[in-house]
Scaffold this active site. Structure first.
Site, PDB file in Angstrom:
ATOM      1  N   TYR A  73       0.809  -1.223   0.000  1.00  0.00           N
ATOM      2  CA  TYR A  73       0.000   0.000   0.000  1.00  0.00           C
ATOM      3  C   TYR A  73       0.843   1.273   0.000  1.00  0.00           C
ATOM      4  O   TYR A  73       1.766   1.419   0.807  1.00  0.00           O
ATOM      5  CB  TYR A  73      -0.964  -0.005   1.203  1.00  0.00           C
ATOM      6  CG  TYR A  73      -1.875  -1.214   1.166  1.00  0.00           C
ATOM      7  CD1 TYR A  73      -2.869  -1.305   0.181  1.00  0.00           C
ATOM      8  CD2 TYR A  73      -1.695  -2.287   2.036  1.00  0.00           C
ATOM      9  CE1 TYR A  73      -3.677  -2.430   0.099  1.00  0.00           C
ATOM     10  CE2 TYR A  73      -2.500  -3.411   1.959  1.00  0.00           C
ATOM     11  CZ  TYR A  73      -3.488  -3.485   0.989  1.00  0.00           C
ATOM     12  OH  TYR A  73      -4.272  -4.598   0.891  1.00  0.00           O
ATOM     13  N   ASP A  74       0.471   2.178  -0.906  1.00  0.00           N
ATOM     14  CA  ASP A  74       1.169   3.474  -1.035  1.00  0.00           C
ATOM     15  C   ASP A  74       0.443   4.584  -0.293  1.00  0.00           C
ATOM     16  O   ASP A  74       1.057   5.545   0.141  1.00  0.00           O
ATOM     17  CB  ASP A  74       1.266   3.879  -2.512  1.00  0.00           C
ATOM     18  CG  ASP A  74       2.009   2.854  -3.330  1.00  0.00           C
ATOM     19  OD1 ASP A  74       2.969   2.265  -2.790  1.00  0.00           O
ATOM     20  OD2 ASP A  74       1.618   2.627  -4.499  1.00  0.00           O
ATOM     21  N   THR A  75      -0.881   4.464  -0.243  1.00  0.00           N
ATOM     22  CA  THR A  75      -1.688   5.505   0.411  1.00  0.00           C
ATOM     23  C   THR A  75      -2.326   4.900   1.655  1.00  0.00           C
ATOM     24  O   THR A  75      -3.002   3.869   1.578  1.00  0.00           O
ATOM     25  CB  THR A  75      -2.773   6.042  -0.536  1.00  0.00           C
ATOM     26  OG1 THR A  75      -2.132   6.611  -1.688  1.00  0.00           O
ATOM     27  CG2 THR A  75      -3.621   7.104   0.147  1.00  0.00           C
ATOM     28  N   ARG A  98      -3.937   0.180  -4.182  1.00  0.00           N
ATOM     29  CA  ARG A  98      -2.745   0.320  -3.340  1.00  0.00           C
ATOM     30  C   ARG A  98      -3.008   1.286  -2.183  1.00  0.00           C
ATOM     31  O   ARG A  98      -2.129   2.017  -1.733  1.00  0.00           O
ATOM     32  CB  ARG A  98      -1.545   0.755  -4.180  1.00  0.00           C
ATOM     33  CG  ARG A  98      -1.121  -0.340  -5.197  1.00  0.00           C
ATOM     34  CD  ARG A  98       0.217  -0.080  -5.845  1.00  0.00           C
ATOM     35  NE  ARG A  98       1.316   0.071  -4.912  1.00  0.00           N
ATOM     36  CZ  ARG A  98       1.975  -0.933  -4.315  1.00  0.00           C
ATOM     37  NH1 ARG A  98       1.642  -2.189  -4.550  1.00  0.00           N
ATOM     38  NH2 ARG A  98       2.973  -0.684  -3.479  1.00  0.00           N
TER      39      ARG A  98
END
Lengths: 297, 297
Positions: free
Chosen positions: A18-20, A238
Site C-alpha cells: 500500500y502506497d496511500t 494500493r
C-alpha cells in the site's frame, strides 16, 4: 475472513502493498487526548518510506485548521491538506455538489469548526454558535421568525445542543424544500473516560420530530471519498483505510474499493469480530494497535 | 371505516352509548393556551348528563396538580382524580409494577412535574431539574461520578435538555441492568404557533447512543390504561376515547377495547384519514371538533 496480523513479515507485506494510508484518528491514533502507544513512530516510518498519509475523520466539531492544532499538540506530524473532516466534506458538498445559491443559507446545529469550514467555502449560515441560541430558556414559536433564505439544515455534533436549536431546526425541516444534512451518523464517540453521545445522537431528535432521513456526509458515505479524490490522486488497489469502527471506517473503505485494516484500540473489540455475534462487516486485516507496526523501524 | 358525525342525531346517539368519556387535552380541548371553541360547553353538557369525564394526557412536564392549574386557568372544570398524565403513570409504574426498592434511584431527564409525581410515589431520583445539570458547558466524564443507586433512566419532554443530561443518562444506559423508560413517545407536540419536538424526540439521542429501545408508559401503551383502571371503574363497551392523534390516542383506545372518536383540531388532518395515503389506524368516529357536540345543549 480477516487476516490477523502479528509478525514482522505481516507488516512488511502491508508496507509493500500500500502506497496511500488513510487513517481514522479517534480510537486509532489517540483516544481523547491520549496517544495510542507507538502511533507517532509508525506514522514516521510510513513517511520515511514515502507513503502518502491521509487523515479521515468524522469529527465535525473542528475545522481542518483546528484539527491540525490537535495533531500539533500531541506531537503528530500532519499537514492541513492531509486532513479530511466531515465538517470540511459537508461544506464542500453544499458548495460543490448542491451548489447552494449565494443568497441561500444553512441553519447549523453544530460547533465553531463546522462554521469555519462553511465560511471557507463561502456559505452563509445562521444558528451554530449564535449567542441567541446558546440558551436553556423555554422556546416559544411566537418569538421566532424563520429566515426565509434557509434552504439547508446541517447538523453535526454539538455539545451545546438545546431545545431552542432543536426547535428552530425542526421548523425549517417541516418545509419539504429544505435539505436535511448531517455531518456524520456516529451514534457515539470515544472520549478519554468512555463513550459519549455522537453526532448521530444529536441529530436523532430532528429525525424523530420531522420523520425525515438526512443525507449523511461523513464515513461511511461516498461523499467523503469524493472530497479526498478531488484533492489527492490515489490508486484504490494500493490504498489502505485504517480504522477502529466497522460501520464507519471499514464500511467506508470497502465502499471506496480500498483495503481495510481494523485496529482494536477504539470502539471495536475482539468479540465484535469473532464468534457467533460477529459483525457481517469483515475487514481485510486486523491488528491489535497501529503501534504494532513499530517493528518496521 | 369511521362514521363521520355531523348531525344532532349523531351526537345524541354518542351521548346515549357512552358513560365514560376519556379526553386527550392538547389538540382536543386546547392548543397551547387557546381553548378549542365550545370545548368547555361540551364538558358541561357531559357532566350534566352524569357522564364520567377523564383526562388522559401524554404531557409529562406537569404533575396532575400542576395540570389541574392549567384547566383552572382556561376555565375548564376538572378534578385531580380525573387527570391521568404520563408523568403520574410513569411514577406508578416504577413504584407499583417495577416495585423499585427504596434504596434505588431514578435518573430523570425531564421537568418539575415529573419529579413531583415521583416524589408523590416515594421514589428517589437524581438529575431532572438539578441546577448542576442546567448547563451548556462542555461535559467531561472525568468530572462525573455515576450514582451506583441508579437503576432506572426515565426520560420525558425536557425543554432544558442539554449535552450534560444526555451524557449522564447515556452512562447509566450502558449498564444492562438499568431499566430504560420514557414517559411517552410523541415525536412532536402542538404548541400555539405550531409543532415543537416532543418527548419522543428528546429521548431519541439516548436510544441512538445506547442502541436500546425504552419501554414507553404513555398512550398508546397499556400501562396508562392500567393506571386508570386502578382508580376508576368503567365498562370498556360504554367508554369513548376522544383524541387528535391516531398513533397515540386512537391506538390507545383500540388497545384498551374502548370506542374511539377522532377530532381534527390537532395533529391529524382530513388527508391523514382519507384517500390513498390514509392511516391504517381507523377510529370508530370522526368529527371536526369536540365543539360540534354543543348541539346537545
Amino acid at each position: 475472513m480477516s487476516a490477523r496480523l502479528s509478525s514482522k513479515e505481516d507488516y512488511e507485506s502491508l508496507l509493500d502493498k500500500y502506497d496511500t494510508w488513510m487513517f481514522d484518528c479517534d480510537g486509532v491514533l489517540w483516544n481523547g487526548d491520549r496517544l495510542v502507544d507507538g502511533a507517532v513512530k509508525v506514522l514516521e516510518i510510513l513517511r520515511s518510506h514515502k507513503k502518502s498519509v491521509l487523515f479521515v475523520t468524522n469529527n465535525a466539531t473542528k475545522s481542518r485548521q483546528s484539527y491540525k492544532k490537535k495533531f500539533d499538540k500531541l506531537g503528530v506530524e500532519a499537514h492541513v491538506d492531509e486532513i479530511f473532516g466531515s465538517a470540511y466534506a459537508s461544506a464542500v458538498y453544499i458548495s460543490s455538489v448542491m451548489k447552494l445559491p449565494k443568497d441561500k443559507k444553512v441553519y447549523v446545529v453544530g460547533m465553531e469548526g463546522l462554521e469555519q469550514e462553511l465560511t471557507a467555502e463561502g456559505i452563509s449560515y445562521v444558528g451554530g454558535t449564535d449567542p441567541a441560541d446558546y440558551t436553556l430558556e423555554p422556546f416559544s414559536l411566537s418569538n421566532f421568525t424563520p429566515d426565509p433564505a434557509v434552504d439547508v439544515v446541517l447538523c453535526g455534533l454539538d455539545t451545546a445542543i438545546n431545545y431552542t436549536k432543536l426547535s428552530k431546526a425542526f421548523q425549517y425541516l417541516q418545509k419539504p424544500q429544505v435539505t436535511f444534512l448531517v455531518t456524520n451518523d456516529d451514534s457515539t464517540y470515544p472520549s478519554e473516560g468512555g463513550l459519549l453521545p455522537g453526532a448521530g445522537a444529536i441529530s436523532a431528535p430532528l429525525k424523530t420530530a420531522s420523520g425525515r432521513e438526512p443525507l449523511s456526509i461523513g464515513k461511511p458515505a461516498k461523499t467523503m471519498l469524493d472530497c479526498i479524490k478531488a484533492k489527492h490522486n490515489f490508486d484504490p488497489e494500493r490504498t489502505l483505510m485504517v480504522g477502529d469502527r466497522l460501520n464507519t471506517d471499514i464500511l467506508f473503505g470497502q465502499a471506496g474499493g480500498v483495503s481495510t485494516l481494523l485496529v482494536l484500540t477504539g470502539i471495536t473489540h475482539v468479540e465484535d469480530i469473532t464468534g457467533p455475534n460477529a459483525s457481517t462487516i469483515v475487514p481485510d486485516y486486523v491488528t491489535s494497535s497501529i503501534g504494532d507496526l513499530r517493528v518496521l523501524a
